[in-house]
Design an enzyme around this catalytic site. Structure first.
Site, short mmCIF file in Angstrom:
data_model
loop_
_atom_site.label_atom_id
_atom_site.label_comp_id
_atom_site.label_asym_id
_atom_site.label_seq_id
_atom_site.Cartn_x
_atom_site.Cartn_y
_atom_site.Cartn_z
CE LYS A 1 93.78 -22.77 9.65
NZ LYS A 1 94.89 -22.66 9.25
CB CYS B 1 97.03 -21.16 15.23
SG CYS B 1 96.24 -20.64 15.99
CG HIS C 1 92.29 -22.91 12.89
ND1 HIS C 1 93.42 -23.13 13.33
CD2 HIS C 1 92.98 -21.38 13.76
CE1 HIS C 1 94.84 -22.58 12.92
NE2 HIS C 1 94.51 -21.49 13.54
CG PHE D 1 96.26 -16.09 18.97
CD1 PHE D 1 95.87 -14.99 17.99
CD2 PHE D 1 94.82 -16.63 20.23
CE1 PHE D 1 94.91 -15.37 17.43
CE2 PHE D 1 94.20 -15.86 19.54
CZ PHE D 1 93.42 -15.65 18.41
CG HIS E 1 97.53 -19.15 9.67
ND1 HIS E 1 97.69 -20.64 10.15
CD2 HIS E 1 96.61 -18.49 10.93
CE1 HIS E 1 96.84 -20.32 11.03
NE2 HIS E 1 96.63 -19.37 11.75
CD GLU F 1 98.09 -16.65 5.34
OE1 GLU F 1 97.17 -16.86 5.86
OE2 GLU F 1 98.86 -17.55 4.83
#
Lengths: 91, 404
Positions: free
Chosen positions: B328, B164, B333, B392, B296, B307
């Site tokens: 998003k 990502c 995403h 990830f 994010h 976050e």
């Protein structure tokens, strides 16, 4: 001709024991994920194992475990939920 | 080492919100949510069949038969976005400039749709023969190669894949190459087209997908929703852009990447903090200089909580006046394409004074005590922005832009 259904409690313990790296006989009925040291990844893998073992679909969203309909509070609760899902989906 | 300055002189995109930059920014301003039922083969076998697709997309209207034989959907998206970006920049790559120009594109799945189709052919349908161009079509680097061929970019060319964070890592590489003198112009950004049955099933297995929408930072958030698309930018050495009188959309002011070295899926607050603080330091920005952070913001339980804590730790007292949103919630995403499309939200804030909203937000989560610009865009003067990507595997990349 279908294979005999494995014993639910035995399977739940076997699958959790695999994640906890202990013997199935060391998993008590009131054991929790926390007491077994099974983290969220381990839980997701265990649920996959249960779905495969019983050919059922277990509703579970890792973002909201409490609202998923799969009661993960103890071995007893997981056994009860799996038995209910088998009855609902295979009955 | 900062070295030479870097300008953005072109931007292009095709994503669920629009087929170019103006349409995308208009949709972000309106708070349009492009998430809906997935229209893909075997969608009835999916447990959470929602996503943000590039709607009404007709590849035959964009490319000819020979091109389609070679262009996976992710390559098509990258070429459409790249064509727009180059056109806006006004650059023509020939002579010496061609050798000083390159391309670095982020993608996670690459030609996953091509893989999915052909695995289906050999395994499900039992075929013993596939099309001769399967390999050149599915390569993760295909989009970068085709962008280079179409635009005659003869300098550095490659693909970055860090899940990502792929787009942000790619754009960070482009920045570093121009700063260091390795290139003068770089096409960069990201592309992803993972909305195929196999790609979606893989995500479903993780149990982190939402069945009812993407609500980042909301107490009722229920997981992520996938999108698809691309955004590509022209990064150009500052004086090169100035000398030819190019319109500079923004300055790529800073960049930082860190690794959690912790867990393959769970994010770490410290890794995110270090990436944001590093980007600020690299750009020479104080926390109070930043008016907008594109988060994010995946709408997973873990990301948004961690976050939020990381932003509060980095921005300290300046957190109170800071607008943070996750777009998003509108375009889904885009995985390896996420950071590129999300950089458009930063351009909206810097150039148009419009901070895109976090849509779908319903209820405050005490673990996410930020101004998330809920449900409606906001007008504000913004001098600098951050764009976060936390992948990830704990690979973090943050870009800082400054108004030109």
């Amino acid at each position: 001709m279908t294979a005999p259904m494995p014993d639910v409690r035995h399977e739940v313990k076997r699958i959790l024991a695999e994640q906890a790296l202990i013997e199935p006989t060391d998993v008590s009925d009131d054991a929790t994920l926390e007491s077994l040291g099974v983290d969220s990844m381990g839980l997701v893998e265990a649920i996959f194992g249960l779905e495969e073992a019983f050919d059922i679909r277990i509703p579970f969203n890792a973002n909201a475990p409490g609202e998923s309909g799969f009661d993960i509070s103890s071995v007893d609760s997981m056994v009860a939920t799996v038995e209910r899902l088998i009855a609902e989906q295979k009955g | 080492m900062r070295g030479r300055r870097v300008a953005i002189t072109g931007a292009g995109t095709i994503n669920p919100l629009g087929a170019d930059v103006p349409a995308t920014l208009a949709a972000m301003r309106e708070g349009r949510v492009a998430i809906g039922p997935l229209d893909i083969r075997d969608a009835d076998r999916l447990l959470a069949p929602i996503g943000a697709q590039v709607a009404e997309y007709d590849e035959t209207a964009r490319f000819d038969r020979q091109q389609i034989a070679l262009y996976d959907r992710f390559t098509q998206f990258a070429l459409i976005a790249g064509g727009q970006a180059v056109a806006q920049s006004g650059l023509t790559f020939d002579g010496a400039l061609a050798e000083r120009a390159g391309v670095v594109i982020g993608t996670s799945g690459g030609g996953l749709g091509t893989q999915d189709d052909n695995y289906r052919a050999v395994y499900e349908e039992g075929k013993n023969r596939v099309h001769p161009f399967v390999v050149p079509r599915l390569m993760n680097s295909a989009a970068a190669s085709h962008l280079g061929m179409v635009h005659n970019l003869r300098g550095p060319g490659f693909t970055v894949s860090s899940a990502c964070a792929s787009s942000n890592h790619a754009m960070g590489q482009a920045l570093a190459m121009i700063r260091s003198g390795m290139a003068d112009v770089m096409l960069t950004g990201g592309s992803e087209a993972m909305l195929c049955f196999g790609g979606f099933k893989a995500w479903e297995g993780l149990r982190v997908m939402s069945r009812d929408g993407c609500r980042p930072f909301c107490a009722t958030r229920s997981g992520m929703v996938q999108g698809e698309g691309a955004a590509v930018f022209v990064f150009e050495e500052w004086e090169h852009a100035r000398a030819r009188g190019a319109e500079i959309l923004a300055e790529v002011a800073g960049y930082s990447m860190t690794s959690d070295a912790g867990d393959i899926v769970m994010p770490s607050q410290q890794g995110a903090e270090r990436a944001m603080a590093g980007a600020l330091a690299d750009a020479g920005l104080a926390p109070g200089d930043v008016g907008y952070v594109n988060a994010h913001g995946t709408a997973t339980a873990a990301n948004d909580r961690i976050e939020s804590a990381a932003i509060a730790a980095v921005f300290g007292p300046a957190t109170g006046g800071l607008a943070v949103s996750s777009t998003k919630s509108m375009h889904g995403h885009l995985i390896g394409g996420a950071g590129a499309v999300e950089l458009l939200a930063c351009l909206s804030a810097l150039r148009d004074g419009v901070i895109p909203p976090t849509m779908g937000w319903r209820t405050r989560d005490p673990d996410c005590p930020l101004d998330v610009v809920p449900n409606a865009a906001r007008e504000a003067r913004v001098a600098a922005t951050l764009s976060n990507a936390f992948a990830f595997g704990g690979l973090n990349a943050v870009l800082a832009l400054r108004a030109a």
